[in-house]
Design a protein around this motif. Structure first.
Motif, PDB file in Angstrom:
ATOM      1  N   GLY A 229       0.802  -1.223   0.000  1.00 43.67           N
ATOM      2  CA  GLY A 229       0.000   0.000   0.000  1.00 43.67           C
ATOM      3  C   GLY A 229       0.829   1.264   0.000  1.00 43.67           C
ATOM      4  O   GLY A 229       0.278   2.370  -0.034  1.00 43.67           O
ATOM      5  N   VAL A 231       3.232   2.112  -2.350  1.00 44.82           N
ATOM      6  CA  VAL A 231       3.277   2.585  -3.732  1.00 44.82           C
ATOM      7  C   VAL A 231       1.978   2.178  -4.416  1.00 44.82           C
ATOM      8  O   VAL A 231       1.574   1.014  -4.346  1.00 44.82           O
ATOM      9  CB  VAL A 231       4.485   1.983  -4.482  1.00 44.82           C
ATOM     10  N   PRO A 232       1.284   3.110  -5.073  1.00 49.46           N
ATOM     11  CA  PRO A 232       0.004   2.780  -5.722  1.00 49.46           C
ATOM     12  C   PRO A 232       0.152   1.643  -6.734  1.00 49.46           C
ATOM     13  O   PRO A 232       1.184   1.519  -7.403  1.00 49.46           O
ATOM     14  CB  PRO A 232      -0.396   4.091  -6.421  1.00 49.46           C
ATOM     15  N   ASP A 233      -0.893   0.831  -6.843  1.00 47.16           N
ATOM     16  CA  ASP A 233      -0.849  -0.310  -7.755  1.00 47.16           C
ATOM     17  C   ASP A 233      -0.639   0.119  -9.205  1.00 47.16           C
ATOM     18  O   ASP A 233       0.021  -0.581  -9.978  1.00 47.16           O
ATOM     19  CB  ASP A 233      -2.152  -1.117  -7.648  1.00 47.16           C
ATOM     20  N   PHE A 234      -1.191   1.300  -9.590  1.00 48.14           N
ATOM     21  CA  PHE A 234      -1.040   1.710 -10.983  1.00 48.14           C
ATOM     22  C   PHE A 234       0.415   2.022 -11.325  1.00 48.14           C
ATOM     23  O   PHE A 234       0.826   1.938 -12.486  1.00 48.14           O
ATOM     24  CB  PHE A 234      -1.937   2.913 -11.310  1.00 48.14           C
TER      25      PHE A 234
END
Length: 327
Positions: A229, A231-234
């Motif tokens: 959580g 670093v954003p998944d995108f």
């Protein structure tokens, strides 16, 4: 130029100052002061340039070299054979021998320009700026390279670790200039986590052929942060990164007359023999026509010219602090 802070070396961010200021404006609009985290050096430590193919060939790991070249070729819409031909010369020589060959090349006539990506992989690539120099300056650079080769000895045997160090030194110097720009214009501090010594040591402990594996985009980033959580998944799911080519060409076309004047016969670079008028004019003409252009070389030339004019307008000197040098 007066609105730009003077730095101790020419800084690449001078050319993209408007872009950086737009980012900094957004930061200040959200909070008066603070820290802006930049991803500078992320490419250098989380991935690896395809130059590591030369090391695989040097170590006779031919099967791995072909597999990696094939995967890289699919991403670049070329063939594995083309990439392996580019990688082969650097696999047959060391750093000092490469410097001596560069010295010999500099004593010849300047090369016909082709995109850097089409040239053979090199220990120390000669950018188009080397071909814009006067014959006298090219000769002096050749002597300097030979002296460096005589002094260094053949200490570097693999290309990827050498390239990693050079990339980090270049990005670190550039980030120092960005930090000065952010502080002077916006009062914002710049933090570059990927330039942290421990991060560099941890990432570069992974072999280049694993960091640069073409089947996964920055695999170290995914291994470190997937599911956390943080670093954003995108970001973790990206397979490439954005570029500024269209913006760069638009700027080159719009400001070609300004650049011709900046880098013309009255420039500091021209006075020092570091550029000559004809190739600069020709390169700007290519850009205006939308043809492939030596953008990196023009970028460095503009940054250096601006820096030299700053030094002439407001002479300065620097003293090395033992404490800072030790750090």
């Amino acid at each position: 130029m007066g609105a730009l802070p003077a730095t101790d070396t020419p800084n690449a961010y001078v050319v993209t100052a408007s872009i950086k200021r737009a980012v900094l404006d957004t930061i200040v609009a959200r909070q008066a002061h603070g820290v802006h985290f930049t991803g500078a050096a992320g490419d250098a430590v989380l991935s690896a340039p395809s130059a590591y193919l030369s090391d695989l060939l040097r170590d006779r790991q031919y099967r791995s070299a072909y597999q990696h070249a094939h995967a890289h070729a699919r991403l670049r819409n070329t063939s594995a054979a083309v990439l392996l031909r580019r990688a082969w010369p650097a696999s047959r020589t060391g750093l000092c021998a490469a410097w001596r060959q560069l010295a010999a090349d500099l004593r010849r006539q300047p090369r016909t320009w082709v995109p850097q990506a089409e040239r053979p992989t090199a220990w120390t690539p000669l950018l188009a700026t080397a071909d814009w120099m006067s014959a006298d300056v090219r000769g002096r650079l050749a002597k300097a390279l030979e002296a460096a080769a005589d002094e260094a000895g053949d200490t570097s045997t693999h290309l990827a670790p050498w390239a990693d160090r050079q990339d980090l030194a270049r990005v670190g110097a550039g980030t120092t200039g960005l930090r000065e720009l952010a502080r002077a214009s916006h009062g914002v501090d710049i933090a570059a986590p990927f330039l942290d010594n421990e991060v560099i040591r941890a990432c570069l402990a992974v072999p280049a052929d694993q960091r640069g594996a073409p089947g996964r985009y920055k695999p170290l980033l995914g291994e470190a942060f997937s599911g956390t959580g943080v670093v954003p998944d995108f970001v973790l799911s990206r397979v490439t990164k954005g570029g500024f080519n269209a913006l760069s060409y638009g700027g080159l076309i719009r400001y070609a007359p300004v650049l011709r004047d900046l880098l013309g016969p009255s420039s500091r670079l021209a006075a020092a023999g570091l550029v000559t008028e004809a190739p600069i004019t020709g390169m700007l003409r290519r850009a205006a026509a939308g043809q492939p252009t030596a953008q990196g070389a023009l970028h460095l030339a503009v940054a250096t010219e601006v820096w030299m004019r700053q030094m002439a307008a407001a002479p300065a000197w620097w003293e090395v602090s033992p404490r800072v040098a030790a750090a």
